[in-house]
Design an enzyme around this catalytic site. Sequence first.
Site, PDB file in Angstrom:
ATOM      1  N   CYS A 143       0.857  -1.177   0.000  1.00 27.58           N
ATOM      2  CA  CYS A 143       0.000   0.000   0.000  1.00 27.58           C
ATOM      3  C   CYS A 143       0.893   1.226   0.000  1.00 27.58           C
ATOM      4  O   CYS A 143       2.065   1.157   0.365  1.00 27.58           O
ATOM      5  CB  CYS A 143      -0.864   0.045   1.258  1.00 27.58           C
ATOM      6  SG  CYS A 143      -2.071  -1.289   1.345  1.00 27.58           S
ATOM      7  N   GLY A 148      -0.388   0.237  -4.904  1.00 23.27           N
ATOM      8  CA  GLY A 148      -1.718  -0.318  -4.697  1.00 23.27           C
ATOM      9  C   GLY A 148      -2.688   0.250  -5.701  1.00 23.27           C
ATOM     10  O   GLY A 148      -2.739   1.467  -5.888  1.00 23.27           O
ATOM     11  N   ASN A 153       0.251   1.030   5.805  1.00 26.18           N
ATOM     12  CA  ASN A 153       1.012   0.148   4.906  1.00 26.18           C
ATOM     13  C   ASN A 153       1.689  -0.908   5.769  1.00 26.18           C
ATOM     14  O   ASN A 153       2.467  -0.572   6.658  1.00 26.18           O
ATOM     15  CB  ASN A 153       2.052   0.971   4.135  1.00 26.18           C
ATOM     16  CG  ASN A 153       2.978   0.117   3.276  1.00 26.18           C
ATOM     17  OD1 ASN A 153       4.075   0.530   2.952  1.00 26.18           O
ATOM     18  ND2 ASN A 153       2.554  -1.070   2.897  1.00 26.18           N
ATOM     19  N   GLY A 154       1.387  -2.177   5.473  1.00 22.95           N
ATOM     20  CA  GLY A 154       1.984  -3.258   6.260  1.00 22.95           C
ATOM     21  C   GLY A 154       0.937  -4.308   6.573  1.00 22.95           C
ATOM     22  O   GLY A 154      -0.162  -4.290   6.017  1.00 22.95           O
ATOM     23  N   TYR A 202      12.284  -4.955  -5.862  1.00 23.21           N
ATOM     24  CA  TYR A 202      11.178  -4.864  -6.830  1.00 23.21           C
ATOM     25  C   TYR A 202      10.140  -3.777  -6.546  1.00 23.21           C
ATOM     26  O   TYR A 202       9.734  -3.073  -7.457  1.00 23.21           O
ATOM     27  CB  TYR A 202      10.472  -6.226  -6.902  1.00 23.21           C
ATOM     28  CG  TYR A 202       9.198  -6.208  -7.713  1.00 23.21           C
ATOM     29  CD1 TYR A 202       9.224  -6.015  -9.095  1.00 23.21           C
ATOM     30  CD2 TYR A 202       7.957  -6.359  -7.096  1.00 23.21           C
ATOM     31  CE1 TYR A 202       8.049  -5.977  -9.840  1.00 23.21           C
ATOM     32  CE2 TYR A 202       6.778  -6.330  -7.843  1.00 23.21           C
ATOM     33  CZ  TYR A 202       6.830  -6.143  -9.206  1.00 23.21           C
ATOM     34  OH  TYR A 202       5.677  -6.100  -9.935  1.00 23.21           O
ATOM     35  N   CYS A 249       5.560 -14.041   2.480  1.00 19.95           N
ATOM     36  CA  CYS A 249       5.713 -12.866   3.344  1.00 19.95           C
ATOM     37  C   CYS A 249       4.481 -12.717   4.218  1.00 19.95           C
ATOM     38  O   CYS A 249       3.364 -12.892   3.737  1.00 19.95           O
ATOM     39  CB  CYS A 249       5.877 -11.618   2.482  1.00 19.95           C
ATOM     40  SG  CYS A 249       5.942 -10.091   3.459  1.00 19.95           S
ATOM     41  N   CYS A 290      15.042  -7.417   6.424  1.00 21.14           N
ATOM     42  CA  CYS A 290      14.292  -8.667   6.400  1.00 21.14           C
ATOM     43  C   CYS A 290      14.598  -9.351   5.074  1.00 21.14           C
ATOM     44  O   CYS A 290      14.526  -8.723   4.011  1.00 21.14           O
ATOM     45  CB  CYS A 290      12.798  -8.391   6.510  1.00 21.14           C
ATOM     46  SG  CYS A 290      11.793  -9.886   6.298  1.00 21.14           S
ATOM     47  N   CYS A 316      11.699 -13.980   2.796  1.00 21.84           N
ATOM     48  CA  CYS A 316      11.173 -14.722   1.643  1.00 21.84           C
ATOM     49  C   CYS A 316      12.278 -15.498   0.932  1.00 21.84           C
ATOM     50  O   CYS A 316      11.989 -16.351   0.101  1.00 21.84           O
ATOM     51  CB  CYS A 316      10.389 -13.823   0.700  1.00 21.84           C
ATOM     52  SG  CYS A 316      11.115 -12.241   0.381  1.00 21.84           S
TER      53      CYS A 316
HETATM   54  S1  SF4 Z   1      11.852  -9.265   2.586  1.00 17.90           S
HETATM   55 FE1  SF4 Z   1      10.276 -10.642   1.848  1.00 17.90          FE
HETATM   56  S2  SF4 Z   1       9.373 -11.545   3.732  1.00 17.90           S
HETATM   57 FE2  SF4 Z   1      10.547  -9.723   4.369  1.00 17.90          FE
HETATM   58  S3  SF4 Z   1       9.049  -8.063   4.428  1.00 17.90           S
HETATM   59 FE3  SF4 Z   1       9.988  -8.045   2.377  1.00 17.90          FE
HETATM   60  S4  SF4 Z   1       8.681  -9.280   1.058  1.00 17.90           S
HETATM   61 FE4  SF4 Z   1       8.141  -9.725   3.196  1.00 17.90          FE
END
Ligand code: SF4
Length: 468
Positions: free
Chosen positions: A9, A35, A109-110, A249, A389, A440, A443
């Site tokens: 979003c 979005g 957003n989240g 991305y 995710c 993070c 994924c």
């Molecule tokens: S890195 Fe991957 S799992 Fe972590 S918040 Fe982004 S899309 Fe989600």
Amino acid sequence: MLDKFKDECGVFGIFGNPEAANLTYLGLYALQHRGQESAGIVTADGEHMRASRAMGHVAEAFDEASLQALPGHLAIGHTLYCTAGQSRLSNAQPFLIDCSHGQIAVAHNGNLVNAGELRDELVRSGAIFQTSSDTEVLLHLYARSKAPSIEDALVDSVAQIRGAFSLALLTKDRLIAIRDPHGFRPLALGQLGDAWIVCSETCALDLIGATYVRDIEPGELLVISAGGLRSIKPFPPSPLSQCVFEHVYFARPDSYVFGRSVNDVRTELGRVLARETPVAADVVVPIPDSGVCAATGFAEEAKLPLRMGLIRNHYVGRTFIQPQQSIRHFGVKVKLNPVRSILEGKRVVLLDDSLVRGTTSRKIVKMVKAAGASEVHLRISCPPTISPCFYGVDTPSRAELIAATHTIEEIRKYVGADSLAYLSLDGLRAAVGTGQRSYCTSCYTGVYPVAFPRDEHAYLQLALKVVD
Ligand code: SF4
């Protein structure tokens, strides 16, 4: 239409400009890529708050009359991609409610990983929900808080939620920005004359001529009012978990996200990929648009020409996004067309930023070969995507992620490429460049920084490991 993780979003907020609604409308235009299901704006003039929300793109959701009906020098706006809850108007944000603390609007957003658990508790105690959105849970907690002030009630309620949240909130006389302590999603602070802006990405600042000031920090609650800016950090600190996929991305390449130019990071991903996975070839061709930056870096590093051997039709409407398989298959051809004069007789490095199910890549490889390429070497500028995710990005289940269930050689055979290679996790971290623990990468690793209190068994079937 293309086989990608879906954006999350976009949020935007402004304090201190009489054209607040119009500027928010423009800001949402810049955040449209985050979005496309619905868009909304809430304004305030110090006394009254007004809302307008509609399904569809920003251009469809507002017209001159609807913007004129939104007076005030404060506003927040939202573009929705539904990651929790269903796509329907009642889920369109910003939400605007009235409670004992007064009126408040929220744009989120989240994704809140404990929203289901909290919602069940709230329903058991008599709460009535109007939406299926996780964000409404936060508003119920806020409305029930006995804290004496708006700020204290926000701290009280936000302290109960877990997961990913970059929030823009509006009362009748103040704009409030909150970013979760892990910092999953971006949130920038900007300035336009005397006005202050918060937004998901800095491209929204560029469009309205505002300057970037800084990021809202993880765990920060920033109140912007007639008295100025007041920043507090009321939540216990947590390890940083900025979403690396924003750089891979999601975010626009003209944005700065987590303090770095998305274009620069993406180009570096391509350079590292070229060093890690060299191949004898004649030309580098990006899968547009998202593969372009990485392809530029790859071509530079490999000293190969970069050519736009696939042309994207930017005018394909959402009418092609239909659930029927027949229309979906047709959709790839409608969106991408090969340039035979570039591809014919060439050994092609085909560059994409990610590979999710592999279904689209298979069609594109076939398309490039049908246009005369003698070899197709598929290069992916991120590691194999093996886990879904839970932090605000719409991903398929683990079973549908081709890299979770197939070897790279099996995927190569499936997509029909002469070779297939991904960027390594170390290569990704090196390109992003700010230390392994800042991002993070769940994924790609299946290791999750925030645990899931609800229905843990079901989550753990998808997650490989949870650390909190
Ligand atoms: S890195 Fe991957 S799992 Fe972590 S918040 Fe982004 S899309 Fe989600």
